[in-house]
Design a protein around this motif. Structure first.
Motif, mmCIF file in Angstrom:
data_model
loop_
_atom_site.group_PDB
_atom_site.id
_atom_site.type_symbol
_atom_site.label_atom_id
_atom_site.label_comp_id
_atom_site.label_asym_id
_atom_site.label_seq_id
_atom_site.Cartn_x
_atom_site.Cartn_y
_atom_site.Cartn_z
ATOM 1 N N PRO A 148 0.804 -1.230 0.000
ATOM 2 C CA PRO A 148 0.000 0.000 0.000
ATOM 3 C C PRO A 148 0.835 1.276 0.000
ATOM 4 C CG PRO A 148 -0.985 -1.597 1.475
ATOM 5 C CD PRO A 148 0.339 -2.179 1.039
ATOM 6 N N ASN A 149 1.976 1.257 0.699
ATOM 7 C CA ASN A 149 2.851 2.429 0.684
ATOM 8 C C ASN A 149 3.483 2.630 -0.686
ATOM 9 O OD1 ASN A 149 2.439 3.356 3.247
ATOM 10 N ND2 ASN A 149 4.539 3.069 3.945
ATOM 11 N N TRP A 150 3.847 1.523 -1.325
ATOM 12 C CA TRP A 150 4.419 1.641 -2.672
ATOM 13 C C TRP A 150 3.385 2.250 -3.618
ATOM 14 C CZ3 TRP A 150 9.054 1.684 -4.762
ATOM 15 C CH2 TRP A 150 9.176 1.551 -6.147
ATOM 16 N N PHE A 151 2.142 1.776 -3.545
ATOM 17 C CA PHE A 151 1.096 2.298 -4.404
ATOM 18 C C PHE A 151 0.847 3.782 -4.102
ATOM 19 C CE2 PHE A 151 -0.743 -2.234 -3.978
ATOM 20 C CZ PHE A 151 0.227 -2.732 -4.834
ATOM 21 N N LYS A 152 0.938 4.139 -2.834
ATOM 22 C CA LYS A 152 0.698 5.533 -2.427
ATOM 23 C C LYS A 152 1.754 6.483 -3.001
ATOM 24 C CE LYS A 152 0.683 8.458 1.741
ATOM 25 N NZ LYS A 152 0.787 8.464 3.236
ATOM 26 N N TYR A 153 3.004 6.112 -2.885
ATOM 27 C CA TYR A 153 4.085 7.019 -3.279
ATOM 28 C C TYR A 153 4.533 6.864 -4.718
ATOM 29 C CZ TYR A 153 4.551 8.234 1.652
ATOM 30 O OH TYR A 153 4.315 8.689 2.921
ATOM 31 N N VAL A 154 4.351 5.671 -5.284
ATOM 32 C CA VAL A 154 4.882 5.401 -6.623
ATOM 33 C C VAL A 154 3.782 5.054 -7.604
ATOM 34 C CG1 VAL A 154 6.468 3.996 -7.978
ATOM 35 C CG2 VAL A 154 7.077 4.650 -5.640
ATOM 36 N N GLY A 155 2.825 4.236 -7.201
ATOM 37 C CA GLY A 155 1.756 3.803 -8.094
ATOM 38 C C GLY A 155 1.780 2.302 -8.286
ATOM 39 N N THR A 156 0.886 1.782 -9.103
ATOM 40 C CA THR A 156 0.781 0.344 -9.305
ATOM 41 C C THR A 156 1.444 -0.097 -10.596
ATOM 42 O OG1 THR A 156 -1.371 0.604 -10.384
ATOM 43 C CG2 THR A 156 -1.365 0.186 -7.998
ATOM 44 N N GLY A 157 1.904 0.828 -11.415
ATOM 45 C CA GLY A 157 2.598 0.464 -12.645
ATOM 46 C C GLY A 157 1.618 0.104 -13.757
#
Length: 244
Positions: free
Chosen positions: A235-244
């Motif tokens: 969830p933090n990756w999606f928050k700061y970077v996105g899902t790709g």
């Protein structure tokens, strides 16, 4: 060795796994900064790390290495976790020392610093790790371009960490070392979540919603105790970077 034993005793008091297992410390160091220089890999650019006792649930009906090359990706992951802060207490301060010395010149403009330093979702982890969220790509699965590890930024970073001694006097793993370097020195858009590859390394899963997958409960993160769900840092990756 006396210092290693003394340090391992302190880690054991904090319930850090494998504290006294010298081979585990050596493995972490090998996977952090040495494997990609092995003569057998001299003419190899991409690799897929596959470990014993892991499970794959989905048909992979395309060439993952071709995908990485065609889409200009450096690193691919499936699971993204919080780490044990007791095992890496000085890793982030040592990283800051590296950046202050000469590493800032390597910083990517579109980096993932927010993901690396988030203190909202698990403030306890950030506090114990001295400013590092402890979020990392679980490197028992990784598909990557070794050009990044062989590049100047990563080589300088690894050599700095190696001199600091944390692979033996703490228990720095290759997963946080890889992840911090990627989060700082690589464009975040070049890091890819392989959402379509169903994968398990006990006790965590990446379970896609796809007709190509069988034997994996869609969306499941763990089959262990309920508290383990808090260890998911995607969830933090999606928050700061996105899902790709």
């Amino acid at each position: 060795m006396d210092l290693f034993t003394e340090s391992a005793n302190m880690l054991k008091e904090q319930e850090v796994q494998y504290a006294h297992m010298l081979s585990y410390h050596q493995m972490c160091r090998w996977n952090s900064g040495l494997f990609y220089h092995h003569p057998a890999l001299k003419h190899t650019q991409y690799y897929w790390r596959v470990e014993p006792k892991v499970h794959f649930f989905c048909d992979v009906d395309y060439d993952v290495f071709r995908y990485m090359a065609d889409h200009n990706k450096t690193y691919g992951f499936t699971i993204n976790l919080y780490d044990s802060p007791e095992s890496i207490a000085t890793l982030w301060p040592e990283t800051m020392r590296f950046l202050a010395g000469n590493g800032n010149k390597h910083m990517a403009e579109n980096n993932a610093m927010g993901w690396l330093t988030d203190n909202k979702r698990r403030p306890d982890k950030n506090l114990k790790a001295n400013g590092y969220s402890t979020c990392h790509f679980w490197s028992n699965f990784e598909i990557a371009d070794m050009s990044f590890w062989r590049g100047q930024a990563y080589e300088e970073y690894f050599n700095h960490l190696d001199r600091a001694g944390g692979f033996f006097y703490e228990r720095w793993g290759d997963a946080p070392v890889h992840s911090i370097a990627l989060g700082l020195f690589e464009d975040a858009n070049k890091i890819h979540w392989f959402r379509d590859i169903g994968y398990q390394h006990i006790p965590f899963f990446n379970c896609p919603n796809s007709p190509k997958c069988r034997g994996c409960v869609t969306g499941r993160f763990t089959d262990g105790e309920a508290w383990l769900n808090r260890e998911d840092c995607r969830p933090n990756w999606f928050k700061y970077v996105g899902t790709g």
